[in-house]
Scaffold this active site. Structure first.
Site, PDB file in Angstrom:
ATOM      1  N   SER A 108      68.507  41.695   9.519  1.00 49.47           N
ATOM      2  CA  SER A 108      69.480  40.824   9.659  1.00 49.47           C
ATOM      3  C   SER A 108      70.538  41.821   9.026  1.00 49.47           C
ATOM      4  O   SER A 108      70.431  42.988   7.932  1.00 49.47           O
ATOM      5  CB  SER A 108      69.388  39.940   8.158  1.00 49.47           C
ATOM      6  OG  SER A 108      70.133  39.119   7.951  1.00 49.47           O
ATOM      7  N   TYR A 165      66.445  37.494   0.064  1.00 45.86           N
ATOM      8  CA  TYR A 165      66.076  37.608   1.179  1.00 45.86           C
ATOM      9  C   TYR A 165      66.793  38.449   1.299  1.00 45.86           C
ATOM     10  O   TYR A 165      66.667  39.386   2.456  1.00 45.86           O
ATOM     11  CB  TYR A 165      67.355  36.407   1.735  1.00 45.86           C
ATOM     12  CG  TYR A 165      67.647  36.035   3.374  1.00 45.86           C
ATOM     13  CD1 TYR A 165      66.602  35.915   4.619  1.00 45.86           C
ATOM     14  CD2 TYR A 165      68.828  37.192   4.192  1.00 45.86           C
ATOM     15  CE1 TYR A 165      66.626  36.122   5.542  1.00 45.86           C
ATOM     16  CE2 TYR A 165      68.558  36.940   5.512  1.00 45.86           C
ATOM     17  CZ  TYR A 165      67.654  36.705   6.659  1.00 45.86           C
ATOM     18  OH  TYR A 165      67.667  36.595   7.994  1.00 45.86           O
TER      19      TYR A 165
END
Length: 279
Positions: free
Chosen positions: A137, A150
């Site tokens: 990501s 995350y």
């Protein structure tokens, strides 16, 4: 195009779109995920070319059993996509959120290694071209307030893929790091902040597969979100942080709009249990 693919996180979003694209193109596809009904709907598109598996990707033994079964029926894949992932807010001051971080690291980071490991030696022995794809990501490029777990899991994944790419340079295998920005999936459904460059999963899947087929080692979806992230990174850290602090934060576990994290129970995030306070 690819003829034999294994995809984790195939139940929805990007993984589901990738599986549908590959099935439509005539590939044999191992559908790995936790929602059997969603996987069954995909498998119905080509029952003779698909198999369904529902292991926890962080369980190495379960993933090895999955790989053994696929190899026995369809031989080594030429495309291995570690797409399974979870997202959620994180607050270091809350002891309950430590369980959230642990589980996120298990799925987002360890789960990629457990996906690649049982296939890798067979793919190397075959000495045929093959692609290993890890879905990271742009959040792994820089930490964001309220999203530490995350961001850490995706930053770790990017570093792991860099290491693996270097190790496999002399082989016929390639390693591809995919850094999506915001995709229209269940992981972003609860976001209340601006999501520039929001991309649908079908378009993202097609771009990803094109990029891998063309040998691109770093794939950003969409490209313009990568340019935006890099532009922001040129700012002094204090300015960058101030901009991000002004944005709403991603919901944490058990807050409204939070995405469920498989394997995370109420007991795991029960502060009374963690701190041993009497009820």
């Amino acid at each position: 195009m690819f003829r034999n693919a294994v995809i984790t996180g195939a139940c929805g979003g990007l993984g589901q779109a990738l599986a549908a694209e590959l099935i439509a193109a005539g590939a044999q596809v191992a559908l790995v995920g936790l929602n059997r009904d969603a996987l069954s709907a995909l498998a119905a598109l080509a029952p003779d070319r698909t198999r369904i598996y529902t292991p926890d990707v962080s369980n190495a033994l379960a993933m090895q059993a999955m790989a053994s079964d696929w190899l026995a029926h369809h031989c080594a894949p030429d495309l291995l996509i570690a797409n399974a992932g979870v997202a959620g807010g994180f607050e270091t001051a809350d002891p309950a959120d430590l369980a959230v971080m642990r589980r996120m690291l298990e799925i987002n980071l360890l789960g990629v290694a457990t996906t690649f490991q049982p296939f890798l030696q067979t793919m190397l022995d075959g000495q045929k071209p093959g692609a290993l794809v890890g879905v990271a990501s742009v959040a792994g490029w820089r930490g964001m307030p309220g999203n530490g777990a995350y961001c850490a899991s995706k930053a770790g994944l990017i570093a792991y893929l860099q290491s693996l790419r270097a190790e496999l340079r002399s082989s016929a295998l390639t390693v591809h790091t995919v850094s999506p920005g915001y995709l229209r999936t269940a992981l972003t459904a609860g976001n209340t902040f601006a999501m520039p460059g929001l991309l649908g999963p079908d378009e993202a899947a097609r771009s990803l597969l094109r990029g891998v087929a063309r040998g691109r080692e770093h794939i950003v979806l969409p490209r313009r979100i990568g340019w935006l992230s890099r532009a922001l990174s040129l700012l002094p850290a204090r300015w960058h942080d101030r901009i991000l602090l002004g944005q709403p934060r991603k919901p944490r576990a058990h807050q409204a709009g939070a995405t469920p994290i498989p394997g995370l129970t109420d007991t795991d995030t029960d502060t009374d249990t963690i701190t041993h306070r009497p009820s």
